[in-house]
Scaffold this motif. Structure first.
Motif, PDB file in Angstrom:
ATOM      1  N   SER A  64      -7.343  43.203   2.478  1.00  0.00           N
ATOM      2  CA  SER A  64      -7.649  42.187   1.466  1.00  0.00           C
ATOM      3  C   SER A  64      -7.797  40.808   2.104  1.00  0.00           C
ATOM      4  N   LEU A  65      -6.954  40.481   3.069  1.00  0.00           N
ATOM      5  CA  LEU A  65      -7.075  39.214   3.781  1.00  0.00           C
ATOM      6  C   LEU A  65      -8.405  39.147   4.507  1.00  0.00           C
ATOM      7  N   LYS A  66      -8.738  40.217   5.204  1.00  0.00           N
ATOM      8  CA  LYS A  66      -9.991  40.257   5.952  1.00  0.00           C
ATOM      9  C   LYS A  66     -11.187  40.040   5.037  1.00  0.00           C
ATOM     10  N   GLU A  67     -11.215  40.711   3.903  1.00  0.00           N
ATOM     11  CA  GLU A  67     -12.342  40.592   2.986  1.00  0.00           C
ATOM     12  C   GLU A  67     -12.451  39.183   2.404  1.00  0.00           C
ATOM     13  N   GLU A  68     -11.303  38.561   2.110  1.00  0.00           N
ATOM     14  CA  GLU A  68     -11.329  37.189   1.585  1.00  0.00           C
ATOM     15  C   GLU A  68     -11.870  36.219   2.630  1.00  0.00           C
ATOM     16  N   LEU A  69     -11.417  36.355   3.865  1.00  0.00           N
ATOM     17  CA  LEU A  69     -11.892  35.484   4.945  1.00  0.00           C
ATOM     18  C   LEU A  69     -13.380  35.693   5.186  1.00  0.00           C
ATOM     19  N   GLN A  70     -13.828  36.940   5.157  1.00  0.00           N
ATOM     20  CA  GLN A  70     -15.242  37.239   5.375  1.00  0.00           C
ATOM     21  C   GLN A  70     -16.114  36.583   4.308  1.00  0.00           C
ATOM     22  N   PHE A  71     -15.716  36.728   3.058  1.00  0.00           N
ATOM     23  CA  PHE A  71     -16.515  36.178   1.954  1.00  0.00           C
ATOM     24  C   PHE A  71     -16.580  34.658   2.033  1.00  0.00           C
ATOM     25  N   ASN A  72     -15.444  34.016   2.220  1.00  0.00           N
ATOM     26  CA  ASN A  72     -15.414  32.556   2.245  1.00  0.00           C
ATOM     27  C   ASN A  72     -16.094  31.983   3.485  1.00  0.00           C
ATOM     28  N   ALA A  73     -16.059  32.736   4.583  1.00  0.00           N
ATOM     29  CA  ALA A  73     -16.680  32.256   5.822  1.00  0.00           C
ATOM     30  C   ALA A  73     -18.174  32.029   5.647  1.00  0.00           C
ATOM     31  N   THR A  74     -18.832  32.855   4.833  1.00  0.00           N
ATOM     32  CA  THR A  74     -20.291  32.761   4.695  1.00  0.00           C
ATOM     33  C   THR A  74     -20.750  31.477   4.005  1.00  0.00           C
ATOM     34  N   GLN A  75     -19.825  30.725   3.411  1.00  0.00           N
ATOM     35  CA  GLN A  75     -20.204  29.451   2.786  1.00  0.00           C
ATOM     36  C   GLN A  75     -20.706  28.449   3.826  1.00  0.00           C
ATOM     37  N   ILE A  76     -20.416  28.707   5.097  1.00  0.00           N
ATOM     38  CA  ILE A  76     -20.911  27.839   6.167  1.00  0.00           C
ATOM     39  C   ILE A  76     -22.436  27.807   6.178  1.00  0.00           C
ATOM     40  N   ASN A  77     -23.069  28.860   5.661  1.00  0.00           N
ATOM     41  CA  ASN A  77     -24.532  28.901   5.600  1.00  0.00           C
ATOM     42  C   ASN A  77     -25.095  27.831   4.672  1.00  0.00           C
ATOM     43  N   TYR A  78     -24.290  27.346   3.745  1.00  0.00           N
ATOM     44  CA  TYR A  78     -24.730  26.298   2.825  1.00  0.00           C
ATOM     45  C   TYR A  78     -24.316  24.911   3.315  1.00  0.00           C
ATOM     46  N   THR A  79     -23.060  24.774   3.702  1.00  0.00           N
ATOM     47  CA  THR A  79     -22.582  23.457   4.144  1.00  0.00           C
ATOM     48  C   THR A  79     -23.236  23.015   5.442  1.00  0.00           C
ATOM     49  N   ASN A  80     -23.601  23.975   6.300  1.00  0.00           N
ATOM     50  CA  ASN A  80     -24.189  23.657   7.603  1.00  0.00           C
ATOM     51  C   ASN A  80     -25.589  24.239   7.743  1.00  0.00           C
ATOM     52  N   SER A  81     -26.327  24.292   6.656  1.00  0.00           N
ATOM     53  CA  SER A  81     -27.688  24.821   6.716  1.00  0.00           C
ATOM     54  C   SER A  81     -28.570  23.919   7.574  1.00  0.00           C
ATOM     55  N   PRO A  82     -29.541  24.488   8.301  1.00  0.00           N
ATOM     56  CA  PRO A  82     -30.432  23.664   9.126  1.00  0.00           C
ATOM     57  C   PRO A  82     -31.143  22.578   8.328  1.00  0.00           C
ATOM     58  N   GLY A  83     -31.557  22.886   7.101  1.00  0.00           N
ATOM     59  CA  GLY A  83     -32.243  21.891   6.295  1.00  0.00           C
ATOM     60  C   GLY A  83     -31.358  20.701   5.993  1.00  0.00           C
ATOM     61  N   HIS A  84     -30.119  20.969   5.618  1.00  0.00           N
ATOM     62  CA  HIS A  84     -29.183  19.884   5.300  1.00  0.00           C
ATOM     63  C   HIS A  84     -28.870  19.049   6.532  1.00  0.00           C
ATOM     64  N   ILE A  85     -28.563  19.705   7.648  1.00  0.00           N
ATOM     65  CA  ILE A  85     -28.195  18.971   8.861  1.00  0.00           C
ATOM     66  C   ILE A  85     -29.389  18.186   9.403  1.00  0.00           C
ATOM     67  N   THR A  86     -30.591  18.764   9.332  1.00  0.00           N
ATOM     68  CA  THR A  86     -31.780  18.040   9.777  1.00  0.00           C
ATOM     69  C   THR A  86     -31.993  16.785   8.943  1.00  0.00           C
ATOM     70  N   SER A  87     -31.743  16.872   7.637  1.00  0.00           N
ATOM     71  CA  SER A  87     -31.911  15.693   6.779  1.00  0.00           C
ATOM     72  C   SER A  87     -30.916  14.595   7.152  1.00  0.00           C
ATOM     73  N   LEU A  88     -29.701  14.979   7.576  1.00  0.00           N
ATOM     74  CA  LEU A  88     -28.727  13.983   8.030  1.00  0.00           C
ATOM     75  C   LEU A  88     -29.213  13.286   9.300  1.00  0.00           C
ATOM     76  N   TRP A  89     -29.817  14.058  10.204  1.00  0.00           N
ATOM     77  CA  TRP A  89     -30.374  13.468  11.415  1.00  0.00           C
ATOM     78  C   TRP A  89     -31.526  12.522  11.074  1.00  0.00           C
ATOM     79  N   GLU A  90     -32.387  12.936  10.156  1.00  0.00           N
ATOM     80  CA  GLU A  90     -33.517  12.068   9.780  1.00  0.00           C
ATOM     81  C   GLU A  90     -33.016  10.751   9.205  1.00  0.00           C
ATOM     82  N   GLN A  91     -32.018  10.812   8.353  1.00  0.00           N
ATOM     83  CA  GLN A  91     -31.472   9.576   7.790  1.00  0.00           C
ATOM     84  C   GLN A  91     -30.937   8.664   8.891  1.00  0.00           C
ATOM     85  N   THR A  92     -30.215   9.264   9.855  1.00  0.00           N
ATOM     86  CA  THR A  92     -29.656   8.485  10.943  1.00  0.00           C
ATOM     87  C   THR A  92     -30.749   7.886  11.818  1.00  0.00           C
ATOM     88  N   ILE A  93     -31.793   8.659  12.097  1.00  0.00           N
ATOM     89  CA  ILE A  93     -32.876   8.195  12.957  1.00  0.00           C
ATOM     90  C   ILE A  93     -33.682   7.091  12.305  1.00  0.00           C
TER      91      ILE A  93
END
Length: 371
Positions: A339-368
């Motif tokens: 159960s611990l493993k499954e919870e960690l696995q599910f929550n880990a995939t949220q990194i695909n949204y918080t650190n998506s290439p589109g989002h991070i690229t937009s942060l770089w564009e703003q900075t540049i």
């Protein structure tokens, strides 16, 4: 997010880094160049001629400043002059809108040349400042601090990296720090073809001391779980020492050094546990890559990065440094608690949204384009 594509269509951006070889900073810069080349002219400059370890979009203009190096003081002076001349010539010819550089040695060259040519620039520290600017000689440290203050921004991947940089005496007056985390690398879809015949714990990275694979091996030896192997993916100078360590611990046939792999996504997807045992980091790409594939992760709470990525007990496990038993227990908890493993696995995939290439690229564009 604000986008700048239309008014900046033909703007030229320079990206500079010491090498395009295997490494986290190299992967981040190449991925960023590949995303931005859709809308801007991108010139990617490597101080050395190491072949790229990661795919580069054919629209990116790649320059290698130095083709071959020889040892000796006189030759070092020659290469310094050659680097200065070639970089100065490129900037004068192309007149980039901005130069963005990664890693201290490239940041130094960028700052000097851009200061002389009055070209706007951004520098980025990608790892622990104690290992980079903090280890420089006094005069060089002062010069870097001056050049960093003159930059449009000093980008760090983790907040604690910026704090550590500001704690260095010469850098205390920095007021242009900007945090931009690393984006998740976009890999091909993982296959179901087994990469190993047995269940395995996974470590990924260069086989160098800072990555802590000797720590991982010692902790793995404490597991006493004969049904699970340890796979370490990567190349580096410590391989022979690590293999000898495994043999001395009686782990022959249980620990496998695979070398670098082009299908690393399959390893992330099939691992029972991913472990980041590093002594220090900047913002560990391997950790967010493993999380993006839903791999349950254990990370040593080292400086810097892991504690800004993992919420302990939610999307991964964070264990104290220098505690082999805690690292072994973390691996064991995931291996034995479904159960611990499954919870960690599910929550880990949220990194695909918080650190998506589109989002991070937009942060770089703003900075540049806003600095």
């Amino acid at each position: 997010m604000i986008r700048y594509h239309e008014p900046a269509t033909r703007r030229c951006l320079f990206f500079m880094i010491p090498t395009l070889g295997n490494g986290g900073a190299e992967r981040v810069m190449i991925n960023l160049a590949n995303h931005l080349v859709r809308h801007y002219k991108i010139v990617l400059i490597s101080l050395n001629d190491t072949l790229p370890a990661y795919p580069i979009d054919e629209r990116v203009d790649v320059h290698y400043l130095i083709k071959q190096r020889y040892e000796g003081r006189s030759t070092r002076l020659y290469y310094a002059w050659l680097t200065f001349y070639k970089l100065m010539r490129l900037i004068i010819m192309e007149k980039p809108y901005k130069v963005i550089s990664f890693i201290t040695s490239a940041n130094l060259w960028t700052g000097v040349i851009c200061f002389i040519t009055n070209t706007p620039y951004i520098v980025s520290e990608r790892t622990s400042p104690q290992r980079s600017v903090g280890s420089c000689a006094g005069w060089k440290k002062s010069l870097l601090a001056y050049l960093y203050r003159k930059a449009n921004a000093v980008v760090v991947s983790a907040a604690n990296v910026g704090q550590c940089l500001s704690n260095i005496t010469q850098f205390r007056k920095l007021d242009n720090l900007q945090q931009i985390p690393n984006a998740v690398t976009q890999f091909p879809t993982a296959t179901t073809t087994p990469v190993h015949p047995r269940k395995f714990v996974l470590g990924v990275g260069r086989l160098v001391r800072v990555k802590g694979f000797d720590i991982l091996i010692d902790a793995f030896a404490l597991l006493h779980n004969p049904d699970v192997d340890l796979l370490i993916v990567g190349d580096g100078e410590e391989r022979e020492d690590l293999e000898a360590q495994c043999n001395s611990l009686g782990l022959y046939g249980r620990v496998f050094f695979t070398g670098a792999k082009s299908n690393i996504q399959d390893y992330y997807a099939q691992a029972e546990v991913f472990v980041l045992p590093s002594r220090n980091e900047g913002y560990p790409n391997a950790l967010i890559e493993a999380m993006s594939f839903g791999c349950a992760c254990v990370a040593v709470d080292c400086d810097y990065g892991p504690r800004e990525i993992i919420k302990n007990g939610q999307n991964g496990l964070l264990v104290p440094q220098n505690k082999l038993d805690a690292l072994a227990n973390g691996m064991n908890d995931i291996l034995t608690n479904k159960s611990l493993k499954e919870e960690l696995q599910f929550n880990a995939t949220q990194i695909n949204y918080t650190n998506s290439p589109g989002h991070i690229t937009s942060l770089w564009e703003q900075t540049i384009f806003q600095n």
